[in-house]
Scaffold this active site. Structure first.
Site, PDB file in Angstrom:
ATOM      1  N   LYS A  69       0.794  -1.221   0.252  1.00  0.00           N
ATOM      2  CA  LYS A  69       0.076   0.535  -0.176  1.00  0.00           C
ATOM      3  C   LYS A  69       0.601   1.641  -0.169  1.00  0.00           C
ATOM      4  O   LYS A  69       0.076   2.324  -0.838  1.00  0.00           O
ATOM      5  CB  LYS A  69      -0.838   0.241   1.116  1.00  0.00           C
ATOM      6  CG  LYS A  69      -1.824  -0.726   1.256  1.00  0.00           C
ATOM      7  CD  LYS A  69      -3.150  -1.509   2.488  1.00  0.00           C
ATOM      8  CE  LYS A  69      -2.362  -1.790   3.739  1.00  0.00           C
ATOM      9  NZ  LYS A  69      -1.223  -3.052   4.569  1.00  0.00           N
ATOM     10  N   THR A  70       2.021   1.226   0.692  1.00  0.00           N
ATOM     11  CA  THR A  70       2.733   2.417   1.137  1.00  0.00           C
ATOM     12  C   THR A  70       4.020   2.444  -0.044  1.00  0.00           C
ATOM     13  O   THR A  70       3.515   3.502  -0.718  1.00  0.00           O
ATOM     14  CB  THR A  70       3.834   2.296   2.273  1.00  0.00           C
ATOM     15  OG1 THR A  70       2.900   2.029   3.366  1.00  0.00           O
ATOM     16  CG2 THR A  70       4.758   3.642   2.273  1.00  0.00           C
ATOM     17  N   ASP A 114      -1.388   7.450   6.008  1.00  0.00           N
ATOM     18  CA  ASP A 114      -1.754   5.683   6.316  1.00  0.00           C
ATOM     19  C   ASP A 114      -2.080   4.903   7.873  1.00  0.00           C
ATOM     20  O   ASP A 114      -2.834   5.926   8.863  1.00  0.00           O
ATOM     21  CB  ASP A 114       0.063   5.071   7.097  1.00  0.00           C
ATOM     22  CG  ASP A 114       0.099   3.600   6.779  1.00  0.00           C
ATOM     23  OD1 ASP A 114      -0.154   3.062   6.167  1.00  0.00           O
ATOM     24  OD2 ASP A 114       1.693   2.908   6.593  1.00  0.00           O
ATOM     25  N   THR A 163      -5.465  -1.398   7.188  1.00  0.00           N
ATOM     26  CA  THR A 163      -5.912  -2.845   7.469  1.00  0.00           C
ATOM     27  C   THR A 163      -6.774  -3.142   7.183  1.00  0.00           C
ATOM     28  O   THR A 163      -7.080  -4.535   7.949  1.00  0.00           O
ATOM     29  CB  THR A 163      -4.494  -3.315   8.433  1.00  0.00           C
ATOM     30  OG1 THR A 163      -4.272  -2.448   9.004  1.00  0.00           O
ATOM     31  CG2 THR A 163      -2.860  -3.288   7.648  1.00  0.00           C
ATOM     32  N   ARG A 222       6.709  -7.881   1.854  1.00  0.00           N
ATOM     33  CA  ARG A 222       8.164  -7.282   3.170  1.00  0.00           C
ATOM     34  C   ARG A 222       8.472  -9.072   3.773  1.00  0.00           C
ATOM     35  O   ARG A 222       9.368  -8.808   3.908  1.00  0.00           O
ATOM     36  CB  ARG A 222       6.841  -6.880   3.647  1.00  0.00           C
ATOM     37  CG  ARG A 222       7.135  -6.418   5.410  1.00  0.00           C
ATOM     38  CD  ARG A 222       7.049  -5.440   6.465  1.00  0.00           C
ATOM     39  NE  ARG A 222       6.547  -4.285   5.595  1.00  0.00           N
ATOM     40  CZ  ARG A 222       5.260  -4.053   5.849  1.00  0.00           C
ATOM     41  NH1 ARG A 222       4.789  -4.218   6.712  1.00  0.00           N
ATOM     42  NH2 ARG A 222       5.336  -2.718   5.879  1.00  0.00           N
TER      43      ARG A 222
HETATM   44  N1  LIG Z   1       4.321  -5.922  -5.919  1.00  0.00           N
HETATM   45  C1  LIG Z   1       5.634  -5.498  -4.550  1.00  0.00           C
HETATM   46  N2  LIG Z   1       6.654  -5.533  -5.254  1.00  0.00           N
HETATM   47  C2  LIG Z   1       7.534  -5.924  -5.350  1.00  0.00           C
HETATM   48  N3  LIG Z   1       7.898  -5.437  -3.889  1.00  0.00           N
HETATM   49  C3  LIG Z   1       6.406  -5.274  -3.532  1.00  0.00           C
HETATM   50  C4  LIG Z   1       5.571  -5.585  -3.972  1.00  0.00           C
HETATM   51  N4  LIG Z   1       4.737  -4.744  -2.843  1.00  0.00           N
HETATM   52  C5  LIG Z   1       5.717  -4.844  -1.726  1.00  0.00           C
HETATM   53  N5  LIG Z   1       7.196  -4.940  -2.066  1.00  0.00           N
HETATM   54  C6  LIG Z   1       7.596  -4.639  -1.179  1.00  0.00           C
HETATM   55  O1  LIG Z   1       7.351  -5.043   0.247  1.00  0.00           O
HETATM   56  C7  LIG Z   1       7.795  -3.989   0.959  1.00  0.00           C
HETATM   57  C8  LIG Z   1       6.952  -3.598   1.678  1.00  0.00           C
HETATM   58  O2  LIG Z   1       5.522  -3.415   0.997  1.00  0.00           O
HETATM   59  P1  LIG Z   1       4.420  -1.709   1.712  1.00  0.00           P
HETATM   60  O3  LIG Z   1       5.360  -0.726   3.141  1.00  0.00           O
HETATM   61  O4  LIG Z   1       4.316  -1.042   0.907  1.00  0.00           O
HETATM   62  O5  LIG Z   1       2.941  -2.813   2.000  1.00  0.00           O
HETATM   63  P2  LIG Z   1       2.463  -2.214   3.126  1.00  0.00           P
HETATM   64  O6  LIG Z   1       1.130  -2.698   2.561  1.00  0.00           O
HETATM   65  O7  LIG Z   1       2.329  -0.754   3.220  1.00  0.00           O
HETATM   66  O8  LIG Z   1       2.020  -3.240   4.355  1.00  0.00           O
HETATM   67  P3  LIG Z   1       1.629  -2.014   6.275  1.00  0.00           P
HETATM   68  O9  LIG Z   1       0.364  -2.297   5.783  1.00  0.00           O
HETATM   69  O10 LIG Z   1       2.508  -2.708   6.838  1.00  0.00           O
HETATM   70  O11 LIG Z   1       2.203  -0.709   6.563  1.00  0.00           O
HETATM   71  C9  LIG Z   1       8.164  -2.886   0.557  1.00  0.00           C
HETATM   72  O12 LIG Z   1       9.359  -2.367   0.775  1.00  0.00           O
HETATM   73  C10 LIG Z   1       8.553  -3.654  -1.103  1.00  0.00           C
HETATM   74  O13 LIG Z   1      10.069  -3.577  -1.019  1.00  0.00           O
HETATM   75 MG   LIG Z   2       2.891   0.924   4.683  1.00  0.00          MG
END
Ligand SMILES: Nc1ncnc2c1ncn2[C@@H]1O[C@H](COP(=O)(O)OP(=O)(O)OP(=O)(O)O)[C@@H](O)[C@H]1O
Ligand SMILES: [Mg+2]
Length: 329
Positions: A69-70, A114, A163, A222
Site C-alpha cells: 500500500k505504501t 497510513d 488494514t 514484505r
Molecule cells: N508488488 C510488489 N512488488 C515488489 N515488491 C513489493 C511489492 N509490494 C510490496 N513490496 C515490497 O514489500 C515491502 C512492503 O511494502 P509496503 O511497505 O508498501 O506495504 P504496506 O502495504 O504499506 O504495509 P503496511 O500495511 O504494513 O504499511 C516494500 O518495501 C517492497 O519492498
Molecule cells: Mg505501509
C-alpha cells in the site's frame, strides 16, 4: 551472526538491520509485481488526470500489512510527478495537526495517510470538506459566539491506506473515488519478487530455494523480503554466499518458520485455542500469548484463516483439525 528472531519477519515497521524497506521498494509502476488489476486501474486514472491537467481522485487502499500500500502511494506521486507528504492516522490527534499539513500542500500534491482507520473521528469529519471541495472551516473561538474562518486549499489527492477497511465510516469511504483492495500474492509472483530482491541485494539464489521462500511468505512481499535478507546472512556464513535449497531450509528452520509458513507466535495462538477446548475469545488468546488484539487480528489471523487452521465464529476463534496438526508440528 546474530540470533534469528522469528517475530521480526512479521514486524510491520522497518527494522534497523534492514536498512529500511527502501532498497527493495519498486521505483517504478512497471517494477511493481502482481496486483495487475489495481496497477492497471491506477495507471489509467493517473494518465487521465495528467492528460486533463487535473488532480487525481482520492484513493483508498485496503489490505493486510506488507502487501504494497505504501509503495503504491509513492508510485502514484512519482507517476503524477508531484510531492508526497506522509502522515499516519494515530499521529493526527488534533484537527490542528491536519490543518497545518493541508494548508501547506503544494498544488496537486499527494497526501498519504497510513492507518487511516485510526484517524480520530473529529479529524475525519474535518477532512470531508477538504476532500470534496478543498476548503476547511476552522473554528477560531469555540463557544456560543463561535467564529470560524474558511480556508481554501490547493487541490490535492488523498491516498489512504488501511488494514481494516471495515472500520471506516460510510461517509468517509464514499469520499474516495478510487477504492482498491490488495490481496495476498500467489507464490509465482512472490518468487518473482524474491528473485528481483536477491539481485538488488547482490546474493545468488537457486530457483528451488526461491520457490521455497515464496511458499513460506504468507502471500506477503514484505515477509518474503525479510526472509530473504535473513537467508543472505545464513548464506554468507554457511553457503559460500549463495542461497541454495539447503541454506534456505536451514535458515527457515532457524527462523522457526514451518511448512505451513507459521511462526512460533502462530503456533502459540493455535496451541492456546486448542488448550481451551478448541474455542477461545480474542481477548483470551491475546492475554495467553502476550500480544495485542489488533496485532493478532491484522498480522497473524489472516494467514491462519486462509490456511484453514482457524475460523472466526460467534463462539470465538475455533481451531480446525488441520490447525491442531499444525500446532502439534
Ligand atoms: N508488488 C510488489 N512488488 C515488489 N515488491 C513489493 C511489492 N509490494 C510490496 N513490496 C515490497 O514489500 C515491502 C512492503 O511494502 P509496503 O511497505 O508498501 O506495504 P504496506 O502495504 O504499506 O504495509 P503496511 O500495511 O504494513 O504499511 C516494500 O518495501 C517492497 O519492498
Ligand atoms: Mg505501509
Amino acid at each position: 551472526m546474530g540470533d534469528l528472531v522469528t517475530e521480526e519477519v512479521l514486524e510491520r515497521e522497518a527494522l534497523p538491520s534492514d536498512g529500511g524497506d527502501n532498497l527493495l521498494r519498486p521505483q517504478r509502476m512497471a517494477d511493481f509485481v502482481g496486483q495487475r488489476k489495481v496497477v492497471d486501474n491506477l495507471s489509467l486514472f493517473i494518465q487521465a488526470a495528467k492528460s486533463r491537467g487535473e488532480t487525481m481522485d482520492h484513493v483508498l487502499f485496503s489490505g493486510m500489512p506488507g502487501l504494497g500500500k505504501t509503495t503504491l502511494a509513492h508510485l502514484i506521486a512519482d507517476e503524477l510527478g508531484v510531492n508526497m507528504h506522509a502522515a499516519s492516522g494515530p499521529m493526527l490527534e488534533k484537527p490542528g495537526d491536519l490543518v497545518g499539513i493541508l494548508t501547506r500542500l503544494e498544488p496537486g500534491a499527494v497526501l498519504f495517510i497510513d492507518e487511516i482507520h485510526r484517524l480520530p473521528r473529529s479529524a475525519e469529519e474535518f477532512l470531508y470538506s477538504a476532500m470534496e471541495d478543498f476548503y476547511l472551516d476552522v473554528v477560531l473561538e469555540p463557544g456560543i459566539q463561535s467564529r470560524s474562518v474558511r480556508l481554501s486549499l490547493q487541490k490535492f489527492t488523498l491516498v489512504g491506506a488501511t488494514t481494516r477497511e471495515g472500520l471506516l465510516t460510510a461517509p468517509f469511504r464514499a469520499r474516495f473515488g478510487v477504492l482498491e483492495r490488495l490481496d495476498p500474492y500467489p507464490e509465482c509472483e512472490l518468487a518473482e519478487i524474491v528473485l528481483r530482491s536477491a539481485v538488488r541485494l547482490g546474493v545468488g539464489i537457486d530457483e528451488v530455494a526461491c520457490n521455497l521462500v515464496a511458499a513460506r511468505s504468507r502471500g506477503t512481499p514484505r515477509i518474503a523480503n525479510r526472509i530473504l535478507r535473513r537467508l543472505r546472512d545464513v548464506a554468507e556464513v554457511k553457503g559460500r554466499g549463495r542461497i541454495s535449497v539447503a541454506v534456505a531450509e536451514e535458515g527457515l528452520r532457524m527462523l522457526g518458520i514451518d511448512a505451513y509458513g507459521l511462526t512460533e507466535m502462530d503456533r502459540r495462538i493455535l496451541r492456546c485455542i486448542a488448550e481451551h477446548d478448541g474455542a477461545a475469545g480474542l481477548k483470551t488468546v491475546a492475554v495467553a500469548v502476550g500480544e495485542e488484539e489488533d496485532t493478532i487480528e491484522d498480522t497473524y489471523e489472516p494467514h491462519l484463516i486462509r490456511q484453514g487452521l482457524l475460523r472466526k465464529t460467534p463462539r470465538g476463534r475455533v481451531i480446525t483439525d488441520r490447525g491442531r496438526e499444525a500446532a502439534a508440528a
